[in-house]
Design a protein around this motif. Sequence first.
Motif, PDB file in Angstrom:
ATOM      1  N   ASN A  81      48.262  71.916  43.399  1.00 54.07           N
ATOM      2  CA  ASN A  81      47.959  72.643  44.693  1.00 54.07           C
ATOM      3  C   ASN A  81      48.659  71.640  45.661  1.00 54.07           C
ATOM      4  N   PRO A  82      49.770  71.504  46.220  1.00 55.34           N
ATOM      5  CA  PRO A  82      50.466  70.854  47.464  1.00 55.34           C
ATOM      6  C   PRO A  82      49.690  71.236  48.528  1.00 55.34           C
ATOM      7  N   ILE A  83      48.895  71.040  49.025  1.00 64.55           N
ATOM      8  CA  ILE A  83      48.177  71.376  50.328  1.00 64.55           C
ATOM      9  C   ILE A  83      48.554  70.780  51.533  1.00 64.55           C
ATOM     10  N   VAL A  84      48.662  71.696  52.587  1.00 67.58           N
ATOM     11  CA  VAL A  84      49.338  71.345  53.917  1.00 67.58           C
ATOM     12  C   VAL A  84      48.083  71.847  54.927  1.00 67.58           C
ATOM     13  N   ASP A  85      47.356  70.611  55.350  1.00 65.47           N
ATOM     14  CA  ASP A  85      46.166  71.057  56.478  1.00 65.47           C
ATOM     15  C   ASP A  85      46.849  70.644  57.899  1.00 65.47           C
ATOM     16  N   ILE A  86      46.437  71.854  58.634  1.00 65.06           N
ATOM     17  CA  ILE A  86      46.911  72.004  60.085  1.00 65.06           C
ATOM     18  C   ILE A  86      45.942  72.012  60.859  1.00 65.06           C
ATOM     19  N   GLY A  87      45.828  70.982  62.064  1.00 64.30           N
ATOM     20  CA  GLY A  87      44.795  70.976  63.040  1.00 64.30           C
ATOM     21  C   GLY A  87      45.509  71.549  64.414  1.00 64.30           C
ATOM     22  N   PHE A  88      44.745  72.525  64.915  1.00 70.50           N
ATOM     23  CA  PHE A  88      45.235  72.874  66.463  1.00 70.50           C
ATOM     24  C   PHE A  88      44.684  72.254  67.478  1.00 70.50           C
ATOM     25  N   GLY A  89      45.100  71.871  68.389  1.00 72.60           N
ATOM     26  CA  GLY A  89      44.730  71.515  69.686  1.00 72.60           C
ATOM     27  C   GLY A  89      45.179  69.996  70.012  1.00 72.60           C
ATOM     28  N   LYS A  90      44.615  69.120  70.775  1.00 75.47           N
ATOM     29  CA  LYS A  90      45.036  67.982  71.530  1.00 75.47           C
ATOM     30  C   LYS A  90      45.322  67.012  70.153  1.00 75.47           C
ATOM     31  N   TYR A  91      44.164  67.025  69.279  1.00 78.66           N
ATOM     32  CA  TYR A  91      44.375  65.800  68.284  1.00 78.66           C
ATOM     33  C   TYR A  91      45.031  66.380  66.683  1.00 78.66           C
ATOM     34  N   GLY A  92      45.319  67.624  67.050  1.00 83.82           N
ATOM     35  CA  GLY A  92      45.883  68.283  65.613  1.00 83.82           C
ATOM     36  C   GLY A  92      47.180  67.723  65.225  1.00 83.82           C
ATOM     37  N   GLU A  93      47.150  67.895  63.840  1.00 87.66           N
ATOM     38  CA  GLU A  93      48.338  67.244  63.253  1.00 87.66           C
ATOM     39  C   GLU A  93      48.582  68.183  61.725  1.00 87.66           C
ATOM     40  N   ALA A  94      49.635  67.982  61.154  1.00 82.11           N
ATOM     41  CA  ALA A  94      49.690  68.677  59.898  1.00 82.11           C
ATOM     42  C   ALA A  94      49.820  67.204  58.717  1.00 82.11           C
ATOM     43  N   ASP A  95      48.798  67.490  57.852  1.00 79.84           N
ATOM     44  CA  ASP A  95      48.430  66.314  56.918  1.00 79.84           C
ATOM     45  C   ASP A  95      49.073  66.951  55.468  1.00 79.84           C
ATOM     46  N   PHE A  96      49.526  66.073  54.622  1.00 81.21           N
ATOM     47  CA  PHE A  96      49.760  66.564  53.383  1.00 81.21           C
ATOM     48  C   PHE A  96      48.572  65.962  52.345  1.00 81.21           C
ATOM     49  N   ALA A  97      47.893  66.862  51.685  1.00 82.86           N
ATOM     50  CA  ALA A  97      46.718  66.495  51.027  1.00 82.86           C
ATOM     51  C   ALA A  97      46.923  67.324  49.438  1.00 82.86           C
TER      52      ALA A  97
END
Length: 305
Positions: A180-196
């Motif tokens: 499962n090559p997961i991508v976590d995306i946060g929205f907003g001021k402190y958001g980023e796209a992480d590879f987990a």
Amino acid sequence: MKNFGTDAGAPMHRFDDRRFSCGWYRLYWLATAVSVAAFSQPAKAVDEIQVYNANIAAPGQFTIQQHLNYVGQGLKDPPFPGGLVSNGSLNGTPEFAYGVTDWWEVGLYLPFAIQNQQFYSDSFKLRTLFVSPHAEQRSFFYGVNFELSNSTPKFSQTRFGLEIRPIVGVRYADYEFIVNPIVDIGFGKYGEADFAPAARFARKLDPDLFVGLEYYADFGEIGHFGKLSDQQHTLFAVTDFKLGVFSVNFGLGYGLTPASDRFVVKTIVGYAFPVPGGSSGSSERATPPGPVNPMWRSAARLAQP
């Protein structure tokens, strides 16, 4: 220790306003940069520790799973000011799912955590999962899950997030390997796209008994991975078995890096309600009228022996 208030060779009592202002100006921006870097680190509540295998509920069927994970020895500092400390916490979520078709499932999570005898709610998550039909019968299977989260401040500095979880797996004889090559995306001021990413390697010892290893990682922001010691890498020894009408996944995890929780116990207990109009012992999944799988033809070819 460097004296930022004096010039070289000048009397110690002389005060240079320009050097003082410049020094504190640089120190201010350095502290700001460090704070932003720290605040941008995502909170990883361990409410669900699972590798998706593309198995879904039958059309018209409801299922429920209870995830519970205890961090016996974990990080003692919060991931951000005011964040939940993982050490000694019990994390989990009831997961409700419904099979729409033989390739489409929708679900609802209600995550929570218990820390120092206090209960914390992490609001809710909604997901939609698309898979190759009858994945449990196939030697090669695939899918993708989209999960929208609405988080509370104790769990994340970004209120809304999106998890994109591709699923790719193969089975050969009594062995299975799933990624499962997961991508976590946060929205907003402190958001980023992480590879987990997450992965699973297991062997079937009996029709209802598996043993294996599961691996979970968080490399950090895509394009700006941290050094290995700052990444999260955890290895679990797991087993899957049946307990009456319930399916159980149990695992013991060990953190491989300083940024990982050192010891974690994970459990998933699931129950599938009988398929309406079908026999409880049947695993056949009828294809109801409704949405058409755009990859149906290729999926049908792969399902052929």
